[in-house]
Structures are given as structure tokens and as C-alpha cells.
Design a protein around this motif. Sequence first.
Motif, PDB file in Angstrom:
ATOM      1  N   ALA A 244       0.982  -1.276  -0.203  1.00 44.80           N
ATOM      2  CA  ALA A 244       0.470   0.549  -0.254  1.00 44.80           C
ATOM      3  C   ALA A 244       0.684   1.293  -0.708  1.00 44.80           C
ATOM      4  O   ALA A 244       0.814   1.772  -1.039  1.00 44.80           O
ATOM      5  CB  ALA A 244      -1.578   0.237   1.823  1.00 44.80           C
ATOM      6  N   ALA A 245       2.104   0.890   0.970  1.00 43.34           N
ATOM      7  CA  ALA A 245       2.875   2.272   0.727  1.00 43.34           C
ATOM      8  C   ALA A 245       3.181   2.841  -0.640  1.00 43.34           C
ATOM      9  O   ALA A 245       3.360   3.863  -1.091  1.00 43.34           O
ATOM     10  CB  ALA A 245       3.610   2.655   1.887  1.00 43.34           C
ATOM     11  N   GLN A 246       3.950   1.642  -1.517  1.00 43.39           N
ATOM     12  CA  GLN A 246       4.922   2.545  -2.006  1.00 43.39           C
ATOM     13  C   GLN A 246       3.839   2.686  -3.491  1.00 43.39           C
ATOM     14  O   GLN A 246       3.859   3.250  -3.894  1.00 43.39           O
ATOM     15  CB  GLN A 246       4.859   0.394  -3.169  1.00 43.39           C
ATOM     16  CG  GLN A 246       6.463  -0.044  -2.333  1.00 43.39           C
ATOM     17  CD  GLN A 246       6.700  -1.409  -2.703  1.00 43.39           C
ATOM     18  OE1 GLN A 246       6.944  -1.178  -3.820  1.00 43.39           O
ATOM     19  NE2 GLN A 246       6.613  -2.431  -1.797  1.00 43.39           N
ATOM     20  N   ALA A 247       2.460   2.072  -3.017  1.00 37.88           N
ATOM     21  CA  ALA A 247       1.502   2.564  -4.473  1.00 37.88           C
ATOM     22  C   ALA A 247       0.871   4.170  -4.170  1.00 37.88           C
ATOM     23  O   ALA A 247       0.809   5.211  -4.833  1.00 37.88           O
ATOM     24  CB  ALA A 247       0.402   1.667  -4.226  1.00 37.88           C
ATOM     25  N   ALA A 248       0.941   3.802  -2.335  1.00 39.91           N
ATOM     26  CA  ALA A 248       0.500   5.123  -2.322  1.00 39.91           C
ATOM     27  C   ALA A 248       1.396   6.322  -2.741  1.00 39.91           C
ATOM     28  O   ALA A 248       1.079   8.169  -2.616  1.00 39.91           O
ATOM     29  CB  ALA A 248       0.648   5.466  -0.865  1.00 39.91           C
TER      30      ALA A 248
END
Length: 353
Positions: A244-248
Motif C-alpha cells: 500500500a505504501a509503495q502504491a501511495a
Amino acid sequence: MKPVLLPPLDVPLTLELASNENPLGPSRRASKAIQDALLRINRYPERDCFATEERLARLHKLTPSHVVLGPGSFGVLRLLVEACMPAGSEAIHAEPSYPMYRALIHKVGGRPIAVPLTADHRHDLTAMGQAIGPATRLVIICNPNNPTGRPVSREELDAFMDQVPPHVMVVIDEAYYEYAEGPGLPNGIDWIRKGHNLVVLRTFSKVHGLAGLRIGYGIAQPQVAAMLRQLRDPFAVSSLAQVAAQAALDDRTHVAAVRVLNEQVRSELCAALDREGLHYIPSVTNFVMIQCGGDDVSLVERLAEQGVRVRPGTEYGMRGWLRVTVGTSEQTQRFLSTLLSCLDWSLVRASCP
């Protein structure tokens, strides 16, 4: 300062404005990344968090050796305090500021040294520098500050960093950095590039809307980051949090939308407070500190009975104040109408400057 525990509510449609959460939630990219990863949660997460740390390094134009991921930025700070503070050592922080700094320092047997904010509710870096002594190991700067929402300037931080002795580690907690990012707010990472003994903390809980996944990171000199990685628990950051962090990070449009909404609604809130004659501290973050006078804990309880949660100032040593998260326009209107119905105006008038 002991946290004030808010009781559970049975009121329908509770409005949560106590924890500075993002009212827009995560980006669609982050949500999709979580959904795509659900079928793989039978597998342990990446132990070394390298993919996410490498992505953050590219974002900040550093090497992965400068980055350490953790279960929230507070998780990184916990490792740092445990590593750098032997029993009896000292850590300097502002007051009022985030109360968990003091709790962490006490937990390791350290001594917190609280330096009062300036009259305009900002860090007094001159006084904090003067408080440094032989037993000092950490100086913690919350920029912008929680709960007052006020930043320190680049000039102030530059002068402070130049006087910090080698035995002291500076920690700059930039949990709200993305809300205030711009020419007026110094980026602590710049001083890491200059070689200073410094750790900068960032989080995905605020502007990225991933508070429930507990993921944050620190930026530090490679030897410090390596030490923190060695202390980090295996599999400390979940696989869902990492994807999720990478996508954010790839969804800058969402971050821009969050910032635009926050600035718009914060302006609406402050304008309404001006009309009603309520004093507040000008903020560059997604929360505003409002002076209401009297017993703020009782006022918070009355608001909670009406389904509106905010944070009492007493938790920060600011009796008679409320900290309210900036939500949507509709949420702000509901908060204001509920607040005005619960206020004791004689106490408001007695407390205002």
C-alpha cells in the motif's frame, strides 16, 4: 501527561475528529494494491523491507542505506530511543508537544527535559540548544508541532543544527510534513545530506491515509539506519502495509487532492471561528487548536455524547483547549454547530486574550 481515554460510543454516525486522520482515506492505487495482495497473506512479508526502502530512497534522492522502515514512524522512534538512551541519560523535547515522546523516554529510564514553546506556540530552538548538557543524548523536534500546528523556520533550524555537539542525536518528527510542504517549511532531510547527526521521521498515517496499517520510516545517516534495522523485529511491517505504501507514493494526484481539501476546509473552519469570536492557534497542518476555556475534558465528553470526538487540550498540558482534526466541509459544519451548542460562553470570554 497521561492520555485522556475517550469512552466507547453508541451514538450513530460518530464524527471522528480526534486523531488527525485523513477524511479522504487512502488512494485508489493503494486500495487496489491491498486487494491484489490479499491472496498472498499466507506468506510472510518481506523481512528486510528492501523494495519499500528502495522506493523511498529514490523519492528522496538518497541511497537505500539511508532509509529504515518501521511499524509507524513511532515504531522507528522507539527503536532509536532504546538504542541511544542508556538509563539516566536525557532527551530534550518541547512542551506542549506529542506526549508519547515523554512516555518513551521514561520507559527506557531516561530523563525528559521539557522546554516551553514560545509565546506564539512554536519550538524555542535557542532555549532547546541551551538545555543540551553532557547527559543529553536526543533532542526531539516535532515540525510542524503537534498539537499547536506551528512550524520552525529554515533559518532557526540551520542555526540550531550548527550548535549541536557530536554526542547528541537530533530527531525531527515530520509526521505532518506533507500538509505544510513548501518554501516556508524546512525539509529535515536536507541536513542529512549535509552530514549532520540526525534522524527524520515520516509516516504514511496522515496525508496518505494508511493509519490503520501502521507504516512509517526514518531517514538517517547509513550507520544509524543500519543500527535501527538490526534492532527492528523480523517481519515488523506487514505485507499489506508495504504494498500500500509503495502504491501511495506513486499517486501524487491523491496527495495533491488531500492537501487542497485540507487547506480549503481549514480556512473555512478558521473563518467560522473568527466570526464566533473563538481564539485558535494558526496551523499549517490538518488540525487546529481552539481555546474554549474551562474544563476541556468535560466539554469533550459533552461533544462525544452528541457523536463528535475531538482531543482535549489537557492531554497536552493545555487546559481549556480542544484539538480538532480538519475533515470535510460537512464534517466541519457539524462540529461547529455541536461545539457552539455545548460551549459555556462565560468561560470562553474569560479565557480569550
